[in-house]
Structure formats: C-alpha cells, structure tokens
Motif scaffolding. Structure first.
Motif, PDB file in Angstrom:
ATOM      1  N   MET A 183       5.477  -6.608 -10.731  1.00 31.21           N
ATOM      2  CA  MET A 183       4.113  -7.084 -10.539  1.00 31.21           C
ATOM      3  C   MET A 183       4.093  -8.548 -10.092  1.00 31.21           C
ATOM      4  O   MET A 183       3.326  -8.928  -9.206  1.00 31.21           O
TER       5      MET A 183
ATOM      6  N   LEU B 192       5.425   1.852  -8.449  1.00 32.33           N
ATOM      7  CA  LEU B 192       5.033   1.745  -9.848  1.00 32.33           C
ATOM      8  C   LEU B 192       5.367   3.018 -10.607  1.00 32.33           C
ATOM      9  O   LEU B 192       5.883   2.969 -11.735  1.00 32.33           O
TER      10      LEU B 192
ATOM     11  N   SER C 294      -2.875  -8.573 -10.731  1.00 33.28           N
ATOM     12  CA  SER C 294      -2.936  -7.156 -11.094  1.00 33.28           C
ATOM     13  C   SER C 294      -2.763  -6.993 -12.595  1.00 33.28           C
ATOM     14  O   SER C 294      -2.351  -7.930 -13.299  1.00 33.28           O
TER      15      SER C 294
ATOM     16  N   TYR D 142       4.933  -9.016  -6.384  1.00 29.18           N
ATOM     17  CA  TYR D 142       3.788  -8.758  -5.503  1.00 29.18           C
ATOM     18  C   TYR D 142       2.883  -9.987  -5.408  1.00 29.18           C
ATOM     19  O   TYR D 142       2.319 -10.283  -4.351  1.00 29.18           O
TER      20      TYR D 142
ATOM     21  N   PHE E 224      -3.693   1.239 -13.213  1.00 28.73           N
ATOM     22  CA  PHE E 224      -3.276   0.024 -12.522  1.00 28.73           C
ATOM     23  C   PHE E 224      -4.476  -0.558 -11.787  1.00 28.73           C
ATOM     24  O   PHE E 224      -5.157   0.149 -11.046  1.00 28.73           O
TER      25      PHE E 224
ATOM     26  N   SER F  24       2.784   0.436  -3.283  1.00 28.31           N
ATOM     27  CA  SER F  24       2.829   0.032  -4.689  1.00 28.31           C
ATOM     28  C   SER F  24       2.718   1.212  -5.650  1.00 28.31           C
ATOM     29  O   SER F  24       3.321   1.198  -6.728  1.00 28.31           O
TER      30      SER F  24
ATOM     31  N   THR G 172      -5.846  -3.799  -9.316  1.00 21.14           N
ATOM     32  CA  THR G 172      -5.696  -4.950  -8.453  1.00 21.14           C
ATOM     33  C   THR G 172      -6.881  -4.914  -7.508  1.00 21.14           C
ATOM     34  O   THR G 172      -7.741  -4.032  -7.641  1.00 21.14           O
TER      35      THR G 172
END
Length: 405
Positions: free
Chosen positions: A15, A395, A27, A18, A379, A391, A381
């Motif tokens: 994370m 993930l 995120s 990113y 998740f 992603s 973001t």
C-alpha cells in the motif's frame, strides 16, 4: 484457515509503495476473518492539497459498489412476494413497454428491431441490453451525448430513467453481458414498488438496521473535510474508463470536499451514487458473508443470499461476448445478482477460491467475500478509473498468500 501476521504485513508495504509511486494518494484495507477484524491499515493522504491523512473514518465515493446494495434492496422486495424476477421492467416503469434493440452490426442508432422488454433478472445480471456511456459502441455514444451516467447532480431519478427509455437497447435481452446502467433502472423499480425515494428505502431498510450511519447519497452533514478527494492519472475525463490518455500528473485532482456534487446530491443512483466509510461498507459485506444477517438484524434469508452469490450466467462473462468495461476480469468469472463469482480460479489468473464473490467501484475501491475461508476484505482509495493499475489482483494475491493452515 488462519492469517499469518508476518505475511499480512506485506500488505502495508504494498500500500505504501502505491502512495510513494504516486499511483494512489492514499488507501485503507479492512480484513475480517470469521467475522472478527484480522487486519487494518491505512496510509497516504485523503487530500494531497491539504495534507490530510487517509484514515479509518475517511468518507469515499464507492461508485459501483452501490450496485450490490441496490440488488439487496430488490431481493428484499422479492422476498416479500411483491414481484418475481422474471417480471418485465415495464410492469413498474411503463415507458419500457415497447422496446427496440440495435440490429447486429448496426452503424446508426435508428437501425433497430423489435425486442422484448428486459426482465428484472436480466437487469440484475447485466444481460438486459443496457449499456454505459464509457463502453464502446453506438448506444454508449448516444448515452454519452445525453450525459446518461446518473451522476449525483442530474436531477430526479425518474426523469433520467424516462430519457433512457427513449433509447434502443444495445442487443436483444439475454444474449450478451454488458456492464450497464441497469442497476439505476432497478433503483427506480425499488422506488415504485416501495413507494419511497431510494435514499429513504436504503436508510430505513439497510443502513439503519446494519448500523451504516455514514453511508448515503450525500456526504453526511458535519463530516467536514473527512470526504476524500478524487484523483485521476488521465489528461481528460476521469470517468473515461477505457481511455489510455495519460496526463503528466498521475494524481490530478478532479473533485474535493467543499465543492463536490456529492455534498448536495439530487440523483439517487442505485448504480453508483453512494459514499461510505470502510467500516460502514464492511458491515454490509459481512451481512452478505453471514448469509443475510448483520448487527443483530436479518435483511435477507440465507437461501436468498446463496441464490444471489451463485453464477447466473451460462458460463463465464467472457463467454457472453462482452465488449464492455467491467470492474473484474471476465475469464473464469461469472456473475450473480450483485457482483462477480469465481467459476474457474485458474482462468482468472489471480489466486482465489471457487465461489469468491466480489465487485469494485470506479474510484478503484474493491471488496470480496471468500466464504470457504470465512474471509471478507474491503479496500478503499480514490483514483478513477479503476482500470488504471492492477491493484485488485495484487491485493488479492497478497491476502491469499497470508492464508495458512
């Protein structure tokens, strides 16, 4: 199955990368195992411009993660015997009584043939013939010209649905899968059948029973600057999901607290209109994992949830000849009544379990439920489009890699 803490910690580093690479401003991730919190991490910023951290109580646009909530609302009404899923939508919205669809290979919007009215089931499975403005094709272009995206500031839902009803379908209902505004039409069906605006139905029947007190079509009053900013790596429209037009700035601001249409919403979009916090949305996901019960209240019967989480397509999405954008891979992935269902883990090219149920949103949010391992993940973001980076697959590989005997 248990989660290895050391392996889970790899997620934090992923994370942060990113954020460091300016892919995401910030995120958060919430994992639950057997209903208990197993992992939470947040990093980065909810507002780059103001230097505000992305936190647990950050409010985010969940866009198409609204769709499962609308589908649950439809099934709640179905459980009450108010309709059957094979009912044509014209039973509730008469404007759809006489339908046309584009002929195969059509080059103009007027090249149509008679078509049956799509059913509720076809809308729930995106096989009804509707589309989205960001998909390729004649109908999406016509929708784009009329701004039929069901954004938060487009007026009453019933009026936008009336505009949609004047357009032909992209194909004969039941013959293809195409990501579409069909869930917005279903939101209007919920209003007609229940006699309540969609925001009221959601609040009274879903959000209050589950304790989702900061989820709604508008940012909650008093939330202040907790509403995260929205960014895009595109030079043009952040909602152009199939665009490859990259800009010089990978985090170009497109919407922020204090000037967002989500702070004074007029259009209750069942397909993409909600904002939420990660804890709120996890309550909804856990209700699904727990077969209809959450926060001490039962929204749906266990068999109804099982029915929703089965694949309702003849095969995977790819076998339905789709040319549209989708929030998930199409190979090895079927579709239920609220999201995608893994029917062949190998074909998805992402570690997972048979029957995994998931969906995502335009701003790169994502959830999945792994019922075989009693696991759920949410998740958050805020980067559009969701096709910008892989992603979700990364993930899921990280989380599955942390599952041990």
């Amino acid at each position: 199955m248990a989660l290895d803490p050391a392996r889970l910690n790899r997620i934090s580093g992923w994370m942060q990368r990113y954020v460091d690479q300016r892919k995401y401003a910030g995120s958060s991730l919430l994992l639950r195992n057997r209903g208990s919190e197993a992992f939470f991490h947040a990093c980065g910023l909810r507002s780059v411009e103001k230097g505000l951290p992305f936190q647990r109580d950050t409010i985010a646009r969940i866009y198409s993660m609204t769709k499962p909530i609308t589908s649950v609302a439809v099934m709640m009404l179905a459980e009450r015997g108010l309709f059957h899923l094979d009912a044509p939508i014209s039973d509730f919205i008469p404007e759809f009584a006489s339908m046309k669809s584009l002929i195969p290979g059509a080059e103009r919007l007027d090249q149509t043939e008679d078509a049956p009215t799509p059913t509720l089931h076809q809308l729930l499975t995106h096989t009804g013939g509707f589309s989205y403005p960001f998909n390729p094709g004649i109908l999406p272009s016509a929708m784009d010209a009329q701004n039929l995206i069901f954004g938060p500031d487009q007026g009453l839902l019933k009026d936008r649905i009336s505009v949609l009803a004047k357009l032909p379908l992209a194909f004969q209902p039941g013959t293809r899968w195409e990501y579409s505004v069909s869930t917005d039409v279903l939101g209007r069906v919920v209003e007609v059948v229940s006699g309540r605006p969609l925001d009221q139905f959601f609040t009274q029947e879903i959000f209050e029973p589950l304790g989702m007190l900061e989820t709604g079509f508008s940012v909650p009053k008093g939330a202040g600057d907790r509403f995260a900013s929205l960014y895009t790596p595109l030079a043009g429209d952040a909602m152009a999901l199939n665009s490859a037009e990259r800009g010089a700035d990978t985090l170009r601001l497109t919407d922020q607290a204090g000037e967002s249409p989500f702070e004074n919403t007029t259009t209750f979009s069942g397909g993409g209109g909600l904002v939420s916090t990660i804890d709120d949305y996890s309550k909804f996901v856990e209700m699904m994992r727990n077969r209809g019960q959450g926060n001490g209240n039962r929204l749906l019967g266990p068999k109804t949830i099982d029915f929703m989480m089965h694949n309702h397509l003849p095969g995977d999405i790819a076998s339905m000849g789709s040319q549209s954008f989708a929030e998930q891979p199409m190979e090895g992935m079927g579709f239920g009544l609220a999201g995608s269902v893994v029917v062949n883990p190998g074909r998805t090219r992402t570690p997972g379990s048979l029957g995994d149920f998931s969906w995502g949103g335009m701003a790169s949010t994502f959830f999945w439920i792994d019922r075989s391992n009693d696991l759920s993940a949410v998740f958050f973001t805020q980067l559009s489009p969701s096709s910008s980076y892989p992603s979700r697959a990364e993930l899921k590989a990280l989380v599955l890699g942390a599952l041990i005997e």
